[in-house]
Structures are given as structure tokens and as C-alpha cells.
Design an enzyme around this catalytic site. Sequence first.
Site, PDB file in Angstrom:
ATOM      1  N   ARG A 111       0.882  -1.178   0.000  1.00  0.00           N
ATOM      2  CA  ARG A 111       0.000   0.000   0.000  1.00  0.00           C
ATOM      3  C   ARG A 111       0.906   1.210   0.000  1.00  0.00           C
ATOM      4  NH1 ARG A 111      -5.171   1.779   3.542  1.00  0.00           N
ATOM      5  NH2 ARG A 111      -6.048   0.288   2.083  1.00  0.00           N
ATOM      6  N   HIS A 138      -7.671   0.871  -6.242  1.00  0.00           N
ATOM      7  CA  HIS A 138      -7.858   0.082  -5.015  1.00  0.00           C
ATOM      8  C   HIS A 138      -8.593  -1.232  -5.383  1.00  0.00           C
ATOM      9  CE1 HIS A 138      -7.928  -0.965  -0.948  1.00  0.00           C
ATOM     10  NE2 HIS A 138      -8.727  -0.060  -0.435  1.00  0.00           N
ATOM     11  N   GLN A 141     -10.196  -3.774  -2.726  1.00  0.00           N
ATOM     12  CA  GLN A 141     -11.446  -3.234  -2.183  1.00  0.00           C
ATOM     13  C   GLN A 141     -12.613  -3.592  -3.093  1.00  0.00           C
ATOM     14  OE1 GLN A 141     -12.186  -1.060   0.640  1.00  0.00           O
ATOM     15  NE2 GLN A 141     -14.226  -1.698  -0.018  1.00  0.00           N
ATOM     16  N   ASP A 233     -17.150   7.478  -1.186  1.00  0.00           N
ATOM     17  CA  ASP A 233     -15.820   7.426  -0.558  1.00  0.00           C
ATOM     18  C   ASP A 233     -15.540   8.828  -0.011  1.00  0.00           C
ATOM     19  OD1 ASP A 233     -13.180   6.810   0.142  1.00  0.00           O
ATOM     20  OD2 ASP A 233     -12.420   6.825  -1.927  1.00  0.00           O
ATOM     21  N   CYS A 273     -16.289   2.189   1.200  1.00  0.00           N
ATOM     22  CA  CYS A 273     -15.055   1.422   1.436  1.00  0.00           C
ATOM     23  C   CYS A 273     -14.582   1.568   2.881  1.00  0.00           C
ATOM     24  CB  CYS A 273     -13.974   1.860   0.464  1.00  0.00           C
ATOM     25  SG  CYS A 273     -13.684   3.644   0.471  1.00  0.00           S
ATOM     26  N   ARG A 301     -13.648  -8.063   2.944  1.00  0.00           N
ATOM     27  CA  ARG A 301     -12.239  -7.835   2.609  1.00  0.00           C
ATOM     28  C   ARG A 301     -11.427  -9.065   3.028  1.00  0.00           C
ATOM     29  NH1 ARG A 301     -10.525  -2.607   2.404  1.00  0.00           N
ATOM     30  NH2 ARG A 301      -8.786  -3.468   1.230  1.00  0.00           N
TER      31      ARG A 301
END
Length: 317
Positions: A111, A138, A141, A233, A273, A301
Site C-alpha cells: 500500500r 484500489h 477493495q 468514498d 469502502c 475484505r
Amino acid sequence: MADLSAKLAGRDFLTLQDFTAAEISVFIATARDLKARQKAGTPHHLLAGKTLAMIFTKSSTRTRVAFEVGIYQLGGTALFLSERDIQLGRGESVADTARVLSRMVDGVMIRTFSHAEVEELARHAAVPVINGLTDYLHPTQVLADLMTIEEHKGRLAGLKLAYIGDGGNVAHSLLIGCSKMGMDITLACPAAYEPREEILRAALANGAESGSRVRLVRDPLEAARDADALYTDVWASMGQEGESAERRAAFKGYCLDDAALAAARPDVIVLHCLPAHKGEEITEAVFEGPRSVVFDEAENRLHAHKAVMALLMGNTD
Ligand code: CP
Ligand code: NVA
């Protein structure tokens, strides 16, 4: 499915664009299977003896815990490598880091800010590299998001997802993921915060193949109309904290609120998310309300990332 699983072994997971719809379906089916095994208490040590290195130069709750707990449940081990601890943070090159880690571990999750850096890591690594979020994309996700939508709706193709807010990393991966899977996707973004042109072009090309309709509009309620899934988001992503005030002004009205809910289908599901800034991109009432599936999404996840690791780093027998 066995053939497709074999085709996934050893690959990188940098963007959903690198996978066919059938391959994405294999990831989702594997995630559902691993979820069922975990809920039943059936051991599933598909990665016994394997190690995942996890490089983080940004904060994380879900991604870190999902990968770390996930590989543990698969019988393997994770190493958390913050930028502060490893020599990468002191200037050792990405290429050298990739080559060293490849001699010792079976997969690398990263990340970080720069997507180009993740691509460079993958070019030099001999083991699978997994993108755990960059400023650009992402994908892990969105794999969990697709799994969540399919669990709640029983299918993906033909559904309509509306995304309200920043055309950033999560929006980019949603554009790719939905258009691959035959879902219609409409984004409502303020001017200057639209998704990148090449991502839109890729999504439109995917849609021409899958039958998905891809649209970008200005009005959040127009996007939300008849949606099966609503998504948002944060207005300011990690690294954009300095732009918070400016963004708060630009994003005013780009909120997943009761009006958006009313414009959508009555059985709409609400995704985010996380982490959420309640009162900005989503109201407290919608976040906590009966249409919200955000904690199912967060749980998935774990299952989705286990599927990614099992398929890339081992086998699913
Ligand atoms: N959604 C997500 O990636 O959460 P974290 O930043 O907590 O990993
Ligand atoms: N767009 C957000 C997502 C966090 C999971 C960020 O990059 O900070």
C-alpha cells in the site's frame, strides 16, 4: 474453474483490468467458498508454510487486518513492513527491495502513494505482488465490493451502481470492476474531481464487451436514480489532507443522503469502502440505516483477500 485457477497462480494483482470477467468470478467464488469454510470452522490451510510481506507507507485498518488474519487462517504468516522500518524508507531502491523479498517470501502486498512504484515492484519481483491501494487504484477493495453486491443481489450483470463523490482510486477501480462484470455504473463527480480519462476509456471499452453502461454526470440524484447499489468514498483521500477545506467546498452536495436513497430502488444497498466521514460524503442516518451493508463489505475484505492470496500464491484444492 480448475483451469482458470491454475491460470491465476503466480500472477500479480495490480488492477482488475488485468483479469477477465471469468477470472474475477473465480476470485469471488473462491472467496465465498473460503468464507463458508471459515464460518463452518473447517480448516483451510491452503498456504501452509507460506509468507506474505506487507509493505505499508499509508495507514490501514481493513486491508492490513484482512491480509494478516487472512494468511494466518490459510496456514501461513505475514510480515508487516512499515516504511519506517525497512530500508526502502531510507532510499533502498524498489527494484532491490523486490529482488531481496522474492528470495525470502511467497508474495508481497503493498500500500503506497505511487502506482508506478507498485508496477516497478511487480516488474522486479519473482513472486506475486498485490496492490493494497495506491493513489490511482484500489482493486482488492472492489473485489470485496463485487462479492458483497453479489451476496446481497444474487448477481452482478445487469445491476446499476451509482457512485457519488471523488473520482479517485476507489472510483477508478469501481469503473473497471463494474464494467468488466456487466454492471451499469454512473458516477456523479464535481468538475475537476472526475475520474482519469484513460480509466473512463478503459471502462467504456470493457462495457462495449460486457454490455455495461458507463456514465459520468454532475448531478448526484441523476446518478442515484433506480440504482441497485449506492457507493461513496471520502472527499479527501490519504495524502490529500492539505486540500480538505477546498475539497469540502467543492464536494458540497455530493453526499449519500436520504434524497439519494429515495431516488434509488427501494431495495438499494449502500456501500462505502470506509473509513467514513459521516456528515460529509454520507449522512449518519444512511450509514446506520437499514439499507447499509458497509460492515458486510468490510468483513468481505477478509474473505476476498484470502481468495486472492490462495489463488496467486498457492492452490485451492
Ligand atoms: N477500505 C480500506 O482500504 O480500509 P483501510 O484503509 O482501513 O485498509
Ligand atoms: N480514497 C480513500 C480510500 C481509503 C480506503 C483513500 O485513498 O484514502
